[in-house]
Design a protein around this motif. Structure first.
Motif, PDB file in Angstrom:
ATOM      1  N   ILE A   1       0.855  -1.179   0.000  1.00 42.85           N
ATOM      2  CA  ILE A   1       0.000   0.000   0.000  1.00 42.85           C
ATOM      3  C   ILE A   1       0.890   1.228   0.000  1.00 42.85           C
ATOM      4  O   ILE A   1       1.789   1.354   0.827  1.00 42.85           O
ATOM      5  CB  ILE A   1      -0.927  -0.003   1.228  1.00 42.85           C
ATOM      6  CG1 ILE A   1      -1.902  -1.182   1.135  1.00 42.85           C
ATOM      7  CG2 ILE A   1      -1.690   1.314   1.349  1.00 42.85           C
ATOM      8  CD1 ILE A   1      -2.677  -1.436   2.407  1.00 42.85           C
ATOM      9  N   HIS A   2       0.665   2.119  -0.943  1.00 43.55           N
ATOM     10  CA  HIS A   2       1.533   3.277  -1.106  1.00 43.55           C
ATOM     11  C   HIS A   2       0.861   4.592  -0.751  1.00 43.55           C
ATOM     12  O   HIS A   2       1.359   5.662  -1.117  1.00 43.55           O
ATOM     13  CB  HIS A   2       2.040   3.343  -2.541  1.00 43.55           C
ATOM     14  CG  HIS A   2       2.949   2.216  -2.895  1.00 43.55           C
ATOM     15  ND1 HIS A   2       3.277   1.911  -4.196  1.00 43.55           N
ATOM     16  CD2 HIS A   2       3.602   1.313  -2.124  1.00 43.55           C
ATOM     17  CE1 HIS A   2       4.098   0.866  -4.211  1.00 43.55           C
ATOM     18  NE2 HIS A   2       4.303   0.481  -2.963  1.00 43.55           N
ATOM     19  N   GLY A   3      -0.259   4.543  -0.057  1.00 46.61           N
ATOM     20  CA  GLY A   3      -0.939   5.763   0.352  1.00 46.61           C
ATOM     21  C   GLY A   3      -2.415   5.511   0.586  1.00 46.61           C
ATOM     22  O   GLY A   3      -2.930   4.415   0.320  1.00 46.61           O
ATOM     23  N   LEU A   4      -3.097   6.538   1.073  1.00 49.59           N
ATOM     24  CA  LEU A   4      -4.545   6.508   1.297  1.00 49.59           C
ATOM     25  C   LEU A   4      -5.082   7.919   1.098  1.00 49.59           C
ATOM     26  O   LEU A   4      -4.402   8.888   1.462  1.00 49.59           O
ATOM     27  CB  LEU A   4      -4.898   6.083   2.723  1.00 49.59           C
ATOM     28  CG  LEU A   4      -4.708   4.658   3.196  1.00 49.59           C
ATOM     29  CD1 LEU A   4      -5.074   4.567   4.675  1.00 49.59           C
ATOM     30  CD2 LEU A   4      -5.569   3.695   2.391  1.00 49.59           C
ATOM     31  N   GLY A   5      -6.286   8.034   0.553  1.00 54.17           N
ATOM     32  CA  GLY A   5      -6.883   9.354   0.459  1.00 54.17           C
ATOM     33  C   GLY A   5      -8.318   9.308  -0.002  1.00 54.17           C
ATOM     34  O   GLY A   5      -8.685   8.473  -0.848  1.00 54.17           O
ATOM     35  N   TYR A   6      -9.126  10.206   0.554  1.00 53.71           N
ATOM     36  CA  TYR A   6     -10.534  10.296   0.168  1.00 53.71           C
ATOM     37  C   TYR A   6     -10.731  11.339  -0.925  1.00 53.71           C
ATOM     38  O   TYR A   6     -10.121  12.413  -0.901  1.00 53.71           O
ATOM     39  CB  TYR A   6     -11.395  10.670   1.373  1.00 53.71           C
ATOM     40  CG  TYR A   6     -11.692   9.515   2.294  1.00 53.71           C
ATOM     41  CD1 TYR A   6     -12.721   8.620   2.014  1.00 53.71           C
ATOM     42  CD2 TYR A   6     -10.936   9.317   3.442  1.00 53.71           C
ATOM     43  CE1 TYR A   6     -12.997   7.558   2.862  1.00 53.71           C
ATOM     44  CE2 TYR A   6     -11.202   8.256   4.295  1.00 53.71           C
ATOM     45  CZ  TYR A   6     -12.239   7.380   4.002  1.00 53.71           C
ATOM     46  OH  TYR A   6     -12.501   6.326   4.839  1.00 53.71           O
ATOM     47  N   THR A   7     -11.603  11.016  -1.888  1.00 55.09           N
ATOM     48  CA  THR A   7     -11.932  11.963  -2.943  1.00 55.09           C
ATOM     49  C   THR A   7     -12.751  13.120  -2.378  1.00 55.09           C
ATOM     50  O   THR A   7     -13.263  13.063  -1.260  1.00 55.09           O
ATOM     51  CB  THR A   7     -12.711  11.272  -4.069  1.00 55.09           C
ATOM     52  OG1 THR A   7     -13.863  10.605  -3.504  1.00 55.09           O
ATOM     53  CG2 THR A   7     -11.840  10.240  -4.774  1.00 55.09           C
ATOM     54  N   ASN A   8     -12.877  14.177  -3.172  1.00 53.97           N
ATOM     55  CA  ASN A   8     -13.488  15.412  -2.702  1.00 53.97           C
ATOM     56  C   ASN A   8     -14.940  15.254  -2.274  1.00 53.97           C
ATOM     57  O   ASN A   8     -15.435  16.002  -1.422  1.00 53.97           O
ATOM     58  CB  ASN A   8     -13.380  16.489  -3.793  1.00 53.97           C
ATOM     59  CG  ASN A   8     -13.686  17.869  -3.263  1.00 53.97           C
ATOM     60  OD1 ASN A   8     -13.378  18.201  -2.125  1.00 53.97           O
ATOM     61  ND2 ASN A   8     -14.289  18.689  -4.101  1.00 53.97           N
ATOM     62  N   ASP A   9     -15.669  14.279  -2.843  1.00 55.47           N
ATOM     63  CA  ASP A   9     -17.048  14.051  -2.425  1.00 55.47           C
ATOM     64  C   ASP A   9     -17.132  13.239  -1.140  1.00 55.47           C
ATOM     65  O   ASP A   9     -18.221  13.059  -0.580  1.00 55.47           O
ATOM     66  CB  ASP A   9     -17.862  13.377  -3.529  1.00 55.47           C
ATOM     67  CG  ASP A   9     -17.281  12.035  -3.987  1.00 55.47           C
ATOM     68  OD1 ASP A   9     -16.340  11.522  -3.327  1.00 55.47           O
ATOM     69  OD2 ASP A   9     -17.754  11.499  -5.009  1.00 55.47           O
TER      70      ASP A   9
END
Length: 330
Positions: free
Chosen positions: A62-70
């Motif tokens: 796993i190279h990262g995590l992030g939530y989209t703008n919505d």
């Protein structure tokens, strides 16, 4: 603060070894990663009552995590493209399967470095690229074909980019901390004063381009002047992951014997511990993500390729990946 045990020191070495191998960690010294493979049994404590079903979605790293703008999609970069968790279901992006490193999601997409997919016409390494949120359109920004940045982070709304440069290149004349506020067109070297130890994590405030945080084997350090001067805000514990929230807090993944998750209030500098599921004693938090639309939603990944999500500020947790296998909550 609890004292570091011998086991804790071993974990520190593991955290730093992974970072050194993958990213050529910066060293600062100045004062001026067991869950049962079957996701339906052996689930750690402090999880919800959902039934967890294994899927065919998997990832070695796993190279990262992030939530989209919505706020609806959690994006997870791996060696071979992006994984997407949405509506309690996993899917793999149909776009090019690039090996994204230094992945930093923003309100319009993401910035990243890394290596192109084997069948891609892009140069290797990628340098710094910009993309829409699912990787359909890749725009090269700088150091294309020259550098692979693993230690990189960007402001969610500001788009300010900070990198831990491992060695001199055609734009940066020395190793160290650099930042850009114009999408990698121009770079400034930060002094990084008062940061102590070997860097393992980096985060940038979502709105304030001057505010950044570094995690080292000595603790967490916070700057409000583009990384020139830092203040130590967490000590006596190695910090493996950092992420700003969208309500003036900093999420901190650290290790004191076992993995810990804390919330640092950026105004009072008070620290609140968040209870997380019991995990392997040699497992540590690798990435943390806050949801831009719901401050109660938090996700984190671990060195064993487990991912947990909480919808109630850490009161309960659901595993959505176990040992590199995606799971869905029924």
């Amino acid at each position: 603060m609890m004292k570091k045990t011998k086991k804790g020191k071993i974990i520190v070495s593991a955290v730093l070894m992974i970072f050194v191998i993958s990213a050529a960690a910066m060293v600062f010294n100045n004062k001026n990663e067991r869950v049962n493979e079957n996701a339906n049994e052996g689930t750690p404590k402090r999880t919800s009552e959902h039934k967890h079903v294994t899927t065919n979605i998997s990832f070695d790293h796993i190279h990262g995590l992030g939530y989209t703008n919505d706020g609806n999609r959690l994006i997870v970069p791996a060696h071979d493209g992006l994984r997407i968790f949405e509506d309690e279901r996993w899917k793999k992006s149909e776009n090019a399967q690039h090996d994204y490193m230094g992945f930093s999601i923003t309100d319009e997409g993401f910035f990243s470095s890394g290596h192109p997919a084997p069948d891609s016409d892009l140069k290797n390494p990628l340098g710094i690229v910009k993309s829409d949120e699912l990787g359909a359109e890749i725009q090269t920004l700088t150091l294309y074909g020259e550098v692979d940045f693993h230690g990189m982070a960007a402001g969610y709304y500001s788009n300010a980019i900070y990198v831990m440069n491992p060695q001199p290149n055609s734009i940066m004349d020395r190793p160290g901390l650099f930042f850009s506020t114009d999408e990698a067109a121009n770079w400034t070297n930060s002094s990084a004063k008062n940061v102590d130890g070997q860097a393992a994590s980096l985060a940038v405030h979502p709105k304030n381009e001057k505010s950044a945080a570094i995690g080292t084997d000595k603790g967490a350090f916070l700057s409000i002047d583009n990384g020139n001067q830092f203040e130590q805000v967490l000590s006596d514990a190695p910090v493996s992951a950092l992420s700003y929230t969208f309500d003036e807090k900093l999420l901190v993944g650290s290790m004191r014997g076992t993995a810990e998750l804390s919330i640092l209030d950026l105004e009072s500098l008070e620290v609140k511990e968040v209870e997380i599921p019991s995990i392997n004693e040699e497992e540590f938090i690798t990435y943390i993500a806050a949801n831009p639309k719901n401050k109660d939603v938090i996700a984190y990944s671990t060195s064993e390729n487990n991912i947990y999500v909480s919808n109630d500020s850490g009161e309960s947790w659901d595993p959505i990946a176990v040992k590199g296998k995606g799971v869905e909550n029924k």
